[in-house]
Design a protein around this motif. Structure first.
Motif, mmCIF file in Angstrom:
data_model
loop_
_atom_site.group_PDB
_atom_site.id
_atom_site.type_symbol
_atom_site.label_atom_id
_atom_site.label_comp_id
_atom_site.label_asym_id
_atom_site.label_seq_id
_atom_site.Cartn_x
_atom_site.Cartn_y
_atom_site.Cartn_z
ATOM 1 N N ASN A 222 0.765 5.692 -0.714
ATOM 2 C CA ASN A 222 -0.395 6.736 -0.769
ATOM 3 C C ASN A 222 -0.769 6.985 -2.298
ATOM 4 O O ASN A 222 0.120 6.611 -3.265
ATOM 5 N N GLU A 223 -1.677 7.985 -2.336
ATOM 6 C CA GLU A 223 -2.267 8.285 -3.741
ATOM 7 C C GLU A 223 -1.265 8.852 -4.474
ATOM 8 O O GLU A 223 -0.949 8.621 -5.661
ATOM 9 N N GLU A 224 -0.528 10.057 -3.877
ATOM 10 C CA GLU A 224 0.360 10.743 -4.783
ATOM 11 C C GLU A 224 1.474 9.837 -5.126
ATOM 12 O O GLU A 224 2.026 10.197 -6.223
ATOM 13 N N ARG A 225 2.035 9.128 -4.342
ATOM 14 C CA ARG A 225 3.294 8.205 -4.845
ATOM 15 C C ARG A 225 2.831 7.145 -5.782
ATOM 16 O O ARG A 225 3.412 7.104 -6.758
ATOM 17 N N ALA A 226 1.593 6.663 -5.710
ATOM 18 C CA ALA A 226 1.151 5.719 -6.580
ATOM 19 C C ALA A 226 1.143 6.483 -8.022
ATOM 20 O O ALA A 226 1.393 5.828 -9.007
ATOM 21 N N ARG A 227 0.611 7.701 -7.981
ATOM 22 C CA ARG A 227 0.436 8.715 -9.331
ATOM 23 C C ARG A 227 1.881 8.714 -9.959
ATOM 24 O O ARG A 227 1.858 8.383 -11.045
ATOM 25 N N GLN A 228 2.619 9.108 -9.041
ATOM 26 C CA GLN A 228 4.260 9.386 -9.556
ATOM 27 C C GLN A 228 4.707 7.981 -10.294
ATOM 28 O O GLN A 228 5.142 7.948 -11.459
ATOM 29 N N VAL B 109 0.700 -1.440 -0.010
ATOM 30 C CA VAL B 109 0.071 0.025 -0.278
ATOM 31 C C VAL B 109 0.858 1.359 -0.144
ATOM 32 O O VAL B 109 1.824 1.387 0.813
#
Length: 65
Positions: free
Chosen positions: A45-51, A43
């Motif tokens: 966070n959303e920001e790191r997943a987007r990057q 898991v």
């Protein structure tokens, strides 16, 4: 001179024998995406997943050009 991208490792040499195929690749001291996930857990966070997703898309786009 090949095309360079920060998210694509370079294949330095490839050769085969009767029993195997050997690829000599650029050294990646930070590891690969699987190692990243194994160290930090599945898991992020959303920001790191987007990057990460944008980096992957950018590398794939270059490969397909």
């Amino acid at each position: 001179m090949g095309i360079s991208h920060p998210n694509i490792i370079k294949c330095i040499e490839a050769f085969s024998s009767r029993d195997e195929i050997v690829m000599v690749l650029e050294y990646c001291p930070s590891g690969d995406l699987l190692e990243y996930i194994m160290k930090r857990g599945p898991v992020v966070n959303e920001e790191r997943a987007r990057q990460l997703f944008l980096s992957i898309c950018s590398a794939l786009l270059l490969c397909h050009k």
